[in-house]
Design a protein around this motif. Structure first.
Motif, short mmCIF file in Angstrom:
data_model
loop_
_atom_site.label_atom_id
_atom_site.label_comp_id
_atom_site.label_asym_id
_atom_site.label_seq_id
_atom_site.Cartn_x
_atom_site.Cartn_y
_atom_site.Cartn_z
N UNK A 225 0.83 -1.20 0.00
CA UNK A 225 0.00 0.00 0.00
C UNK A 225 0.87 1.25 0.00
N UNK A 226 0.38 2.30 -0.66
CA UNK A 226 1.03 3.60 -0.51
C UNK A 226 0.67 4.16 0.86
N UNK A 227 1.37 5.18 1.30
CA UNK A 227 1.05 5.80 2.58
C UNK A 227 -0.39 6.32 2.58
N UNK A 228 -0.80 6.89 1.45
CA UNK A 228 -2.17 7.41 1.34
C UNK A 228 -3.19 6.30 1.47
N UNK A 229 -2.96 5.18 0.79
CA UNK A 229 -3.90 4.05 0.86
C UNK A 229 -3.98 3.48 2.27
N UNK A 230 -2.82 3.39 2.92
CA UNK A 230 -2.78 2.85 4.28
C UNK A 230 -3.62 3.71 5.23
N UNK A 231 -3.46 5.04 5.13
CA UNK A 231 -4.22 5.94 6.00
C UNK A 231 -5.72 5.85 5.72
N UNK A 232 -6.08 5.73 4.44
CA UNK A 232 -7.50 5.61 4.08
C UNK A 232 -8.10 4.33 4.66
N UNK A 233 -7.31 3.25 4.67
CA UNK A 233 -7.80 1.97 5.20
C UNK A 233 -7.96 2.03 6.72
N UNK A 234 -7.23 2.94 7.38
CA UNK A 234 -7.45 3.13 8.82
C UNK A 234 -8.82 3.74 9.08
N UNK A 235 -9.24 4.66 8.21
CA UNK A 235 -10.60 5.21 8.31
C UNK A 235 -11.64 4.10 8.11
N UNK A 236 -11.36 3.20 7.17
CA UNK A 236 -12.29 2.09 6.91
C UNK A 236 -12.43 1.21 8.15
N UNK A 237 -11.31 0.94 8.81
CA UNK A 237 -11.35 0.13 10.03
C UNK A 237 -12.18 0.81 11.12
N UNK A 238 -11.98 2.10 11.31
CA UNK A 238 -12.77 2.84 12.31
C UNK A 238 -14.25 2.81 11.97
N UNK A 239 -14.55 2.92 10.68
CA UNK A 239 -15.95 2.86 10.25
C UNK A 239 -16.52 1.47 10.49
N UNK A 240 -15.69 0.44 10.31
CA UNK A 240 -16.13 -0.92 10.59
C UNK A 240 -16.55 -1.10 12.04
N UNK A 241 -15.85 -0.45 12.95
CA UNK A 241 -16.22 -0.50 14.38
C UNK A 241 -17.59 0.14 14.58
N UNK A 242 -17.85 1.25 13.88
CA UNK A 242 -19.17 1.89 13.96
C UNK A 242 -20.25 0.93 13.48
N UNK A 243 -19.97 0.18 12.41
CA UNK A 243 -20.94 -0.80 11.91
C UNK A 243 -21.23 -1.86 12.98
N UNK A 244 -20.18 -2.31 13.68
CA UNK A 244 -20.37 -3.32 14.73
C UNK A 244 -21.20 -2.76 15.88
N UNK A 245 -20.99 -1.49 16.20
CA UNK A 245 -21.77 -0.84 17.26
C UNK A 245 -23.24 -0.75 16.85
N UNK A 246 -23.49 -0.43 15.58
CA UNK A 246 -24.87 -0.38 15.09
C UNK A 246 -25.53 -1.75 15.16
N UNK A 247 -24.75 -2.80 14.97
CA UNK A 247 -25.29 -4.17 15.01
C UNK A 247 -25.52 -4.67 16.43
N UNK A 248 -24.60 -4.34 17.34
CA UNK A 248 -24.62 -4.96 18.66
C UNK A 248 -25.18 -4.06 19.77
N UNK A 249 -25.15 -2.75 19.55
CA UNK A 249 -25.56 -1.84 20.62
C UNK A 249 -24.54 -1.74 21.74
N UNK A 250 -23.31 -2.23 21.48
CA UNK A 250 -22.25 -2.19 22.49
C UNK A 250 -21.33 -0.99 22.27
N UNK A 251 -20.52 -0.71 23.29
CA UNK A 251 -19.51 0.35 23.17
C UNK A 251 -18.25 -0.20 22.50
N UNK A 252 -17.32 0.71 22.14
CA UNK A 252 -16.06 0.27 21.51
C UNK A 252 -15.27 -0.64 22.44
#
Length: 344
Positions: A225-252
């Motif tokens: 990955x380029x540095x730019x791609x790597x940083x963008x994928x970190x945003x994706x991971x954080x968004x994935x946690x939000x998706x899990x919270x929407x599914x489970x109703x749990x905290x991070x």
């Protein structure tokens, strides 16, 4: 009389000095980042904001963390959110960053619109549009003890996910230099009366440099990955946690009921249940309260798979946020009827 005049003169002098210093820094950043071109915002005086919040009355306080307080205020007969930084806050550069990026992004319907700021305070005080239903952290938790906060319907959760995926896609792809958010959390997602999600807090956003677009150094390079791609994928991971919270109703960070309520990261908690093929055991019971038709069951399953892909350990295996947004639209279109966006 003379003493009162001197005090007023001193206060005015402090406000003027703060205004000149802050205005100068803000202008430099606006020119450096977007050549001075951004959406217009209003300037408010310190006196106006004190009056808007009844001198920052604690009864107007909506949220507080270690760095700032969010107050509800009224300006020109309209409710607003006022973000006031604490007296010991030292990182004024991130506030200027927030003003610049937020003013640039405020045209997007899924951004908490920056209305203006006050440059007379030591650290600029920010004024945003008011979000009637508060932040997602307050809304989503199934353990919220606030009887006035009712659970979100499944249709509303899907809409929130699509809204935030769309705005992060815009952030990553709509400027000459891609911008990564780096702070996607439920606290920074606000909800309008009709469940429109609005992303906020652009304070630690980073505009990727031309060199970083193709640079492949360190761990990023090893992963292809380029540095730019790597940083963008970190945003994706954080968004994935939000998706899990929407599914489970749990905290991070939540309690692991299988291990005497040991504190555990939500991602690890979910992976354990997915591995044991009993994910439904931790699905938010509020989702089950609604009628579980076949289309909805397929949506929940596809939503779970997408969330797990977003939090893959290897950033290279995570989808882009553009692909995430497309998949969420596909999931939404599985329904044969329109879910209500209202709370059930």
């Amino acid at each position: 009389m003379t003493m009162c005049f001197r005090i007023r003169a001193t206060l005015k002098s402090k406000e003027e000095k703060a205004f000149i210093r802050n205005g100068s820094i803000l202008l430099q950043q606006l020119i450096a980042f977007c050549n001075g071109k951004c959406n217009p915002i209003c300037g408010f005086s310190a006196k106006e904001l004190k009056r808007a919040t009844n001198n920052y009355d604690l009864r107007q306080l909506l949220h507080e963390n270690g760095f700032y307080k969010f107050y509800k205020g009224f300006l020109r007969d309209q409710p607003v959110l006022i973000k006031k930084f604490k007296g010991n806050f030292q990182r004024s550069e991130v506030v200027f960053n927030e003003i610049v990026i937020a003013s640039l992004m405020s045209i997007h319907k899924n951004v908490l619109k920056l209305l203006g700021c006050c440059l007379e305070t030591k650290v600029p005080t920010l004024v945003f549009e008011f979000a009637e239903r508060g932040n997602l952290d307050d809304q989503i938790s199934s353990k919220n003890n606030n009887c006035h906060v009712q659970p979100l319907s499944w249709g509303c959760r899907l809409k929130i996910a699509m809204d935030i995926a769309n705005v992060v896609t815009y952030l990553h792809n709509s400027f000459r230099r891609p911008i990564v958010h780096r702070n996607i959390h439920c606290l920074n997602i606000h909800l309008s009366e009709h469940c429109t999600a609005k992303l906020s807090d652009f304070s630690v956003c980073y505009a990727v440099s031309d060199d970083e677009m193709d640079m492949k150094d360190g761990m990023e390079g090893i992963m292809g990955l380029s540095t730019a791609e790597y940083m963008a994928k970190q945003d994706v991971c954080s968004f994935g946690i939000v998706l899990l919270i929407l599914l489970t109703g749990q905290k991070e960070i939540c309690n692991d009921h299988l291990e005497n309520n040991k504190r555990i990261y939500l991602a690890d908690y979910v992976k354990k249940y997915v591995h044991n093929n009993n994910f439904n055991d931790i699905l938010d019971p509020m989702i089950f309260r609604e009628e579980m038709l076949e289309e909805k069951e397929r949506q929940v399953e596809a939503f779970k798979v997408l969330a797990m892909n977003c939090i893959c350990e290897s950033p290279g295996d995570r989808p882009t946020i553009t692909d995430v947004a497309k998949e969420l639209r596909r999931i939404y279109q599985m329904q044969r009827f329109k879910f209500s966006h209202n709370i059930d």
